[in-house]
Scaffold this motif. Structure first.
Motif, PDB file in Angstrom:
ATOM      1  N   LEU A  39     -18.113   6.192  11.937  1.00 24.29           N
ATOM      2  CA  LEU A  39     -18.244   5.535  10.540  1.00 24.29           C
ATOM      3  C   LEU A  39     -19.205   4.501  10.414  1.00 24.29           C
ATOM      4  O   LEU A  39     -19.228   3.791   9.347  1.00 24.29           O
ATOM      5  CB  LEU A  39     -16.578   4.747  10.399  1.00 24.29           C
TER       6      LEU A  39
ATOM      7  N   GLY B 242     -12.447  15.276  11.194  1.00 26.31           N
ATOM      8  CA  GLY B 242     -12.472  15.495   9.965  1.00 26.31           C
ATOM      9  C   GLY B 242     -13.981  14.700   9.416  1.00 26.31           C
ATOM     10  O   GLY B 242     -14.451  15.262   8.403  1.00 26.31           O
ATOM     11  N   LEU B 243     -13.975  13.580   9.913  1.00 29.85           N
ATOM     12  CA  LEU B 243     -15.444  12.809   9.300  1.00 29.85           C
ATOM     13  C   LEU B 243     -16.585  13.591   9.833  1.00 29.85           C
ATOM     14  O   LEU B 243     -17.592  13.506   8.924  1.00 29.85           O
ATOM     15  CB  LEU B 243     -15.440  11.515  10.011  1.00 29.85           C
TER      16      LEU B 243
ATOM     17  N   LEU C 283     -13.814  -1.965   4.940  1.00 21.67           N
ATOM     18  CA  LEU C 283     -12.792  -0.884   5.399  1.00 21.67           C
ATOM     19  C   LEU C 283     -12.421  -1.499   6.624  1.00 21.67           C
ATOM     20  O   LEU C 283     -13.129  -1.867   7.598  1.00 21.67           O
ATOM     21  CB  LEU C 283     -13.472   0.211   5.670  1.00 21.67           C
TER      22      LEU C 283
ATOM     23  N   LEU D 184      -4.964  11.106   4.678  1.00 24.66           N
ATOM     24  CA  LEU D 184      -5.632  10.041   4.908  1.00 24.66           C
ATOM     25  C   LEU D 184      -7.162  10.144   4.686  1.00 24.66           C
ATOM     26  O   LEU D 184      -8.013   9.340   3.908  1.00 24.66           O
ATOM     27  CB  LEU D 184      -5.625   9.508   6.167  1.00 24.66           C
ATOM     28  N   LEU D 185      -7.808  11.222   5.137  1.00 25.49           N
ATOM     29  CA  LEU D 185      -9.284  11.521   4.681  1.00 25.49           C
ATOM     30  C   LEU D 185      -9.595  11.711   3.380  1.00 25.49           C
ATOM     31  O   LEU D 185     -10.475  10.931   2.872  1.00 25.49           O
ATOM     32  CB  LEU D 185      -9.548  12.674   5.557  1.00 25.49           C
TER      33      LEU D 185
ATOM     34  N   ALA E 273      -8.501  13.741  15.673  1.00 27.97           N
ATOM     35  CA  ALA E 273      -8.432  14.523  14.231  1.00 27.97           C
ATOM     36  C   ALA E 273      -9.269  13.921  13.285  1.00 27.97           C
ATOM     37  O   ALA E 273     -10.125  14.517  12.270  1.00 27.97           O
ATOM     38  CB  ALA E 273      -7.018  14.729  13.814  1.00 27.97           C
ATOM     39  N   LEU E 274      -9.152  12.582  13.131  1.00 24.65           N
ATOM     40  CA  LEU E 274      -9.885  11.727  12.082  1.00 24.65           C
ATOM     41  C   LEU E 274     -11.274  11.846  12.432  1.00 24.65           C
ATOM     42  O   LEU E 274     -12.273  12.036  11.197  1.00 24.65           O
ATOM     43  CB  LEU E 274      -9.491  10.155  12.107  1.00 24.65           C
TER      44      LEU E 274
ATOM     45  N   ILE F 155      -2.751   2.732  11.590  1.00 30.05           N
ATOM     46  CA  ILE F 155      -2.319   3.970  12.439  1.00 30.05           C
ATOM     47  C   ILE F 155      -1.532   3.328  13.403  1.00 30.05           C
ATOM     48  O   ILE F 155      -1.722   2.439  14.609  1.00 30.05           O
ATOM     49  CB  ILE F 155      -3.201   4.885  12.894  1.00 30.05           C
TER      50      ILE F 155
ATOM     51  N   VAL G  76      -6.324  -0.151   6.734  1.00 29.41           N
ATOM     52  CA  VAL G  76      -5.816   1.248   7.261  1.00 29.41           C
ATOM     53  C   VAL G  76      -5.236   0.907   8.482  1.00 29.41           C
ATOM     54  O   VAL G  76      -5.740   0.487   9.280  1.00 29.41           O
ATOM     55  CB  VAL G  76      -6.589   2.539   7.354  1.00 29.41           C
TER      56      VAL G  76
ATOM     57  N   TYR H 281      -3.400   1.606   3.218  1.00 34.85           N
ATOM     58  CA  TYR H 281      -2.892   2.915   3.735  1.00 34.85           C
ATOM     59  C   TYR H 281      -2.474   2.958   5.005  1.00 34.85           C
ATOM     60  O   TYR H 281      -3.081   2.737   6.115  1.00 34.85           O
ATOM     61  CB  TYR H 281      -4.172   4.010   3.623  1.00 34.85           C
ATOM     62  N   GLY H 282      -1.008   3.563   5.372  1.00 34.97           N
ATOM     63  CA  GLY H 282      -0.528   3.305   6.499  1.00 34.97           C
ATOM     64  C   GLY H 282      -0.386   5.086   6.956  1.00 34.97           C
ATOM     65  O   GLY H 282      -0.011   5.821   6.151  1.00 34.97           O
ATOM     66  N   LEU H 283      -0.507   5.189   8.323  1.00 39.90           N
ATOM     67  CA  LEU H 283      -0.178   6.459   8.983  1.00 39.90           C
ATOM     68  C   LEU H 283       0.666   6.179  10.168  1.00 39.90           C
ATOM     69  O   LEU H 283       0.118   5.753  11.026  1.00 39.90           O
ATOM     70  CB  LEU H 283      -1.408   7.314   9.187  1.00 39.90           C
ATOM     71  N   VAL H 284       2.108   6.828   9.998  1.00 39.73           N
ATOM     72  CA  VAL H 284       2.737   6.547  11.280  1.00 39.73           C
ATOM     73  C   VAL H 284       2.339   8.011  12.097  1.00 39.73           C
ATOM     74  O   VAL H 284       2.684   9.095  11.748  1.00 39.73           O
ATOM     75  CB  VAL H 284       4.372   6.891  10.921  1.00 39.73           C
TER      76      VAL H 284
ATOM     77  N   VAL I 296      -3.320  12.932   9.034  1.00 41.79           N
ATOM     78  CA  VAL I 296      -4.886  12.783   8.856  1.00 41.79           C
ATOM     79  C   VAL I 296      -5.445  13.284   7.714  1.00 41.79           C
ATOM     80  O   VAL I 296      -6.410  12.541   7.115  1.00 41.79           O
ATOM     81  CB  VAL I 296      -5.271  13.080  10.273  1.00 41.79           C
TER      82      VAL I 296
ATOM     83  N   GLY J 233       0.849  -1.110   0.147  1.00 39.51           N
ATOM     84  CA  GLY J 233       0.187  -0.043  -0.007  1.00 39.51           C
ATOM     85  C   GLY J 233       0.658   1.291   0.020  1.00 39.51           C
ATOM     86  O   GLY J 233       1.951   1.344  -0.362  1.00 39.51           O
ATOM     87  N   VAL J 234       0.100   2.378   0.413  1.00 37.33           N
ATOM     88  CA  VAL J 234       1.023   3.697   0.303  1.00 37.33           C
ATOM     89  C   VAL J 234       0.850   4.189   1.750  1.00 37.33           C
ATOM     90  O   VAL J 234      -0.080   3.803   2.577  1.00 37.33           O
ATOM     91  CB  VAL J 234       0.202   4.620  -0.541  1.00 37.33           C
ATOM     92  N   MET J 235       1.898   5.056   2.075  1.00 37.90           N
ATOM     93  CA  MET J 235       2.094   5.772   3.582  1.00 37.90           C
ATOM     94  C   MET J 235       1.389   7.050   3.242  1.00 37.90           C
ATOM     95  O   MET J 235       1.866   7.896   2.108  1.00 37.90           O
ATOM     96  CB  MET J 235       3.518   5.691   3.764  1.00 37.90           C
ATOM     97  N   VAL J 236       0.639   7.621   4.004  1.00 30.61           N
ATOM     98  CA  VAL J 236      -0.147   8.912   4.127  1.00 30.61           C
ATOM     99  C   VAL J 236       0.866   9.730   4.944  1.00 30.61           C
ATOM    100  O   VAL J 236       1.445   9.182   6.213  1.00 30.61           O
ATOM    101  CB  VAL J 236      -1.508   9.220   4.232  1.00 30.61           C
TER     102      VAL J 236
ATOM    103  N   LEU K  55     -14.446   4.866   0.296  1.00 30.94           N
ATOM    104  CA  LEU K  55     -14.274   4.179   1.527  1.00 30.94           C
ATOM    105  C   LEU K  55     -14.750   4.611   2.955  1.00 30.94           C
ATOM    106  O   LEU K  55     -15.449   4.114   3.549  1.00 30.94           O
ATOM    107  CB  LEU K  55     -12.860   3.545   1.922  1.00 30.94           C
TER     108      LEU K  55
ATOM    109  N   ALA L 292      -4.037  11.412  16.305  1.00 33.30           N
ATOM    110  CA  ALA L 292      -4.605  11.293  14.985  1.00 33.30           C
ATOM    111  C   ALA L 292      -6.229  10.731  14.868  1.00 33.30           C
ATOM    112  O   ALA L 292      -6.921  11.214  14.228  1.00 33.30           O
ATOM    113  CB  ALA L 292      -3.814  10.038  14.141  1.00 33.30           C
TER     114      ALA L 292
ATOM    115  N   LYS M 186     -16.895  16.487   7.319  1.00 34.20           N
ATOM    116  CA  LYS M 186     -17.148  16.123   6.186  1.00 34.20           C
ATOM    117  C   LYS M 186     -18.782  15.597   5.916  1.00 34.20           C
ATOM    118  O   LYS M 186     -19.483  16.072   5.072  1.00 34.20           O
ATOM    119  CB  LYS M 186     -16.435  14.561   5.880  1.00 34.20           C
TER     120      LYS M 186
ATOM    121  N   ARG N 226     -17.651  -1.887   7.919  1.00 29.23           N
ATOM    122  CA  ARG N 226     -16.464  -1.468   8.094  1.00 29.23           C
ATOM    123  C   ARG N 226     -16.234  -1.817   9.422  1.00 29.23           C
ATOM    124  O   ARG N 226     -17.143  -1.940  10.530  1.00 29.23           O
ATOM    125  CB  ARG N 226     -16.708   0.158   8.222  1.00 29.23           C
TER     126      ARG N 226
END
Ligand SMILES: Cc1cc2nc3c(=O)[nH]c(=O)nc-3n(C[C@H](O)[C@H](O)[C@H](O)COP(=O)(O)OP(=O)(O)OC[C@H]3O[C@@H](n4cnc5c(N)ncnc54)[C@H](O)[C@@H]3O)c2cc1C
Ligand SMILES: Nc1ncnc2c1ncn2[C@@H]1O[C@H](COP(=O)(O)O)[C@@H](O)[C@H]1O
Lengths: 249, 317
Positions: free
Chosen positions: B222, B310-311, B255, A239-240, B306-307, B280, B278, B294-297, A236, A230-233, A248, B303, B314, B198
């Motif tokens: 979600l 953000g949702l 998901l 990612l969103l 914030a997510l 984190i 995904v 999808y990876g987030l360090v 946040v 996959g990819v690293m973002v 998704l 995080a 949205k 999900r």
């Protein structure tokens, strides 16, 4: 004599990621660390605790497998089992044959309780305990996370999909262990030395009257298709953005 | 001609486990009967009879089966199963408990966790925590007894026309050595883990049952089900029925979001079929990133809020 029989299997250690043979005829196990199946270690620990509480007098461990299994049985003896039985078999047994063999040991040892792991982490079958209980015509309490003996019954809490189920079974009975039943003790050096003097009896299938009959044929072993990398973002909000773009979220 | 007996799993209603197992039965092909065991099962049997492509629904209705117990059911089902070429049950704790007992009574082997049907006697199943896929041939022995890995099959839908519902001709239940005492169900009104589109899971990193609420907050934002790693369950942050993995639930959501989960093989085997993963995690070398789409360090405690925010923005915007 209130006896508990614990069935233990030797398997490739849970920390090792196995690989499939290039010719797809099996998995590569040569040279890999072998251990007691983790669920069986939990089964043994539970038996030892029951003995320590005084509700059982003797803990016997039993395994079916090649002669090398002696090494895992010695570990079991060092953990505290009183004696060990090894039924040597150079061919791996299907759960139905393993259950038939264990039934022979049950008839010999007349245990109050038989403890097994819920599944062996090599073949992930999750069958042997249920099959043994059927052939023995006794109760089964699978996936145990709590076990209490009182008189001639056992009360068992089972980890089921809906939550925790409690059942009561008459003894003798078969119980298979789940991960949260207990945390197995570590073996201490003096016990390893002491264990060398404990009785490890070797039997063979023929003496027990068992002729293994493989009924299933392993046709092919494959490596599962890997997931695409996959990819690293970076944060946040990125990612969103990607999740939204892919529909998704 | 194959004659397949499918053992239904149900609560007050038909379970998707039955509808997914039916898909596997259809892949095998033949006449399919579904047996519904319980007490007062008329409603469930009626719903079951509308599943597409089945021949009939058989009921075993008895006070003995108010709470299904393998030891009580197996002798009755063994009497019924001997006329069939195949006996299938879902690979749930219900099916895994019951089917091997039934198979042993019939003196046939059992095949666990069928993930694909190659022929009516040839199946693929995962071994070694999903690190290898075994193709197994059952040969001539009948019935072929198997449990079905639900994440590998889509649910068959209900239709208007109903198959006939009959009462199964089986001996009276006779086993009394095993008794149901109680069920502590831990779910709430959250989507069910195994059929949710999900799923958000939390690991050891959550640190406490209180902080595990963060996982629930993201799940709520979600409309997702909540899952957990074994470490999180062992530590008491989440109940056992939320465990995902080799010894927990095997899931295939669209998901999957893993929060503070390292990605041990035993966990990964439970999520391999997710469409998108995904992760984190604050450790860039965590193995979960090898399978994540999808990876987030990041520190999840920063995080995730914030997510969630953000949702919410949205959906508000
Ligand atoms: C027989 C057997 C069966 C098993 N079955 C299962 C199973 O079904 N399911 C299962 O899950 N496990 C199972 N396990 C256990 C498995 O091997 C792992 O021990 C377990 O999955 C680890 O859980 P974890 O990832 O939550 O914890 P850890 O491995 O401790 O990982 C925690 C992660 O959180 C990260 N982290 C820490 N703090 C933060 C932060 N603030 N923000 C972001 N990230 C952070 C760390 O970098 C680390 O990667 C089984 C083991 C055995 C032996
Ligand atoms: N060869 C064997 N020797 C001893 N015990 C076994 C053997 N195979 C299976 N068992 C027991 O049965 C349990 C379930 O194994 P399985 O049905 O193969 O997943 C294991 O955890 C062991 O307790």
């Amino acid at each position: 004599m209130k006896r508990i029989l614990v069935a233990v299997k030797r398997v490739v250690d849970f920390n090792i990621r196995i690989r499939v043979r290039p010719d797809n005829t099996g998995v590569i196990t040569e040279g890999l660390k072998q251990s007691l199946n983790p669920f069986d270690e939990i089964a043994l620990e539970e038996a030892l605790r029951l003995r320590e509480k005084g509700v059982a007098d003797e803990v016997v461990v039993a395994s079916i497998g090649p002669p090398e299994v002696q090494s895992q049985l010695r570990t079991a003896l060092a953990m505290g089992a009183d004696r060990a039985l090894l039924v040597t078999s150079t061919v791996p047994l299907e759960p139905l044959d393993a259950a038939k063999t264990l039934l022979k040991l049950v008839e010999r040892e007349q245990p109050l309780l038989v403890l097994l792991g819920k599944q062996a982490i090599d073949d992930d079958n999750n069958q042997t305990g249920q099959m043994l209980a059927a052939l023995w015509d006794r109760p089964q309490a699978t996936f145990a996370s709590k076990l209490e003996l009182a008189g001639n019954t056992a009360r068992v809490t089972r980890e089921v999909d809906a939550g925790l189920e409690t059942i009561e079974v008459d003894l003798p009975a078969v119980v298979t262990t789940d991960l949260r039943l207990n945390e197995p003790r570590f073996v201490k050096l003096p016990e390893i030395i002491k264990a060398k003097k404990k009785l490890l009896e070797q039997l063979d299938l023929a003496t027990l009257g068992i002729t293994p009959r493989p009924r299933l044929t392993a046709v092919h072993y494959a490596t599962p298709a890997p997931r695409q990398k996959g990819v690293m973002v970076k944060d946040v909000s990125e990612l969103l953005t990607v999740l939204t773009a892919k529909g998704l979220v | 001609m194959n004659r397949i007996l499918l053992i239904a799993e149900h609560g007050a209603r038909l379970s998707s486990a039955t509808a997914r197992t039916l898909r596997c039965a259809q892949d095998i092909g033949g006449e399919i009967d579904i047996v519904v065991c319980g007490v007062g099962v008329a409603t469930v049997a009626a719903a079951t009879s509308r599943l597409a492509g089945i021949t009939r629904v058989l009921t075993i209705d008895s006070n003995f089966h108010a709470h299904p117990l393998a030891a009580v059911l197996a002798p009755q089902l063994a009497a019924l199963a001997s006329g069939y070429t195949h006996v299938l049950a879902p690979s749930t704790t219900f099916g895994k408990d019951l089917l091997p007992r039934l198979a042993a009574l019939l003196d046939v082997p059992a095949i666990s966790d069928v993930m694909a049907v190659e022929s009516p006697t040839r199946f693929r199943r995962p071994i070694y925590a999903g690190n290898a896929i075994l193709t197994v041939e059952a040969g001539e022995l009948r019935p072929v007894a198997a449990t079905v890995r639900l994440a590998s099959f889509t649910a068959v839908t209900e239709q208007a026309a109903a198959a006939p519902v009959e009462s199964a001709q089986v001996p009276e239940p006779a086993v009394t050595h095993t008794r149901f005492i109680a069920l502590a169900a831990q779910g709430g009104d959250r989507p069910e883990l195994q059929s949710a589109r999900r799923v958000v899971s939390g690991g050891r990193a959550l640190g406490s049952a209180e902080k595990f609420a963060l996982v629930q907050q993201l799940a709520d934002a979600l409309g997702a089900a909540v899952g957990a790693s074994r470490a999180a369950v062992d530590a008491g942050y989440a109940p056992n029925d939320l465990q995902v993995g080799q010894t927990g639930k095997i899931i295939a959501p669209e998901l999957y979001i893993a929060l503070g989960i390292s990605g041990a093989i035993q966990h990964l085997t439970g999520i391999k079929d997710a469409r998108a993963i995904v992760a984190i995690n604050k450790d860039a070398d965590a193995p979960i990133f090898e399978v994540a789409d999808y990876g987030l360090v990041a520190d999840l405690f920063e995080a995730v809020p914030a997510l969630v925010a953000g949702l919410k923005n949205k959906s508000a915007g």
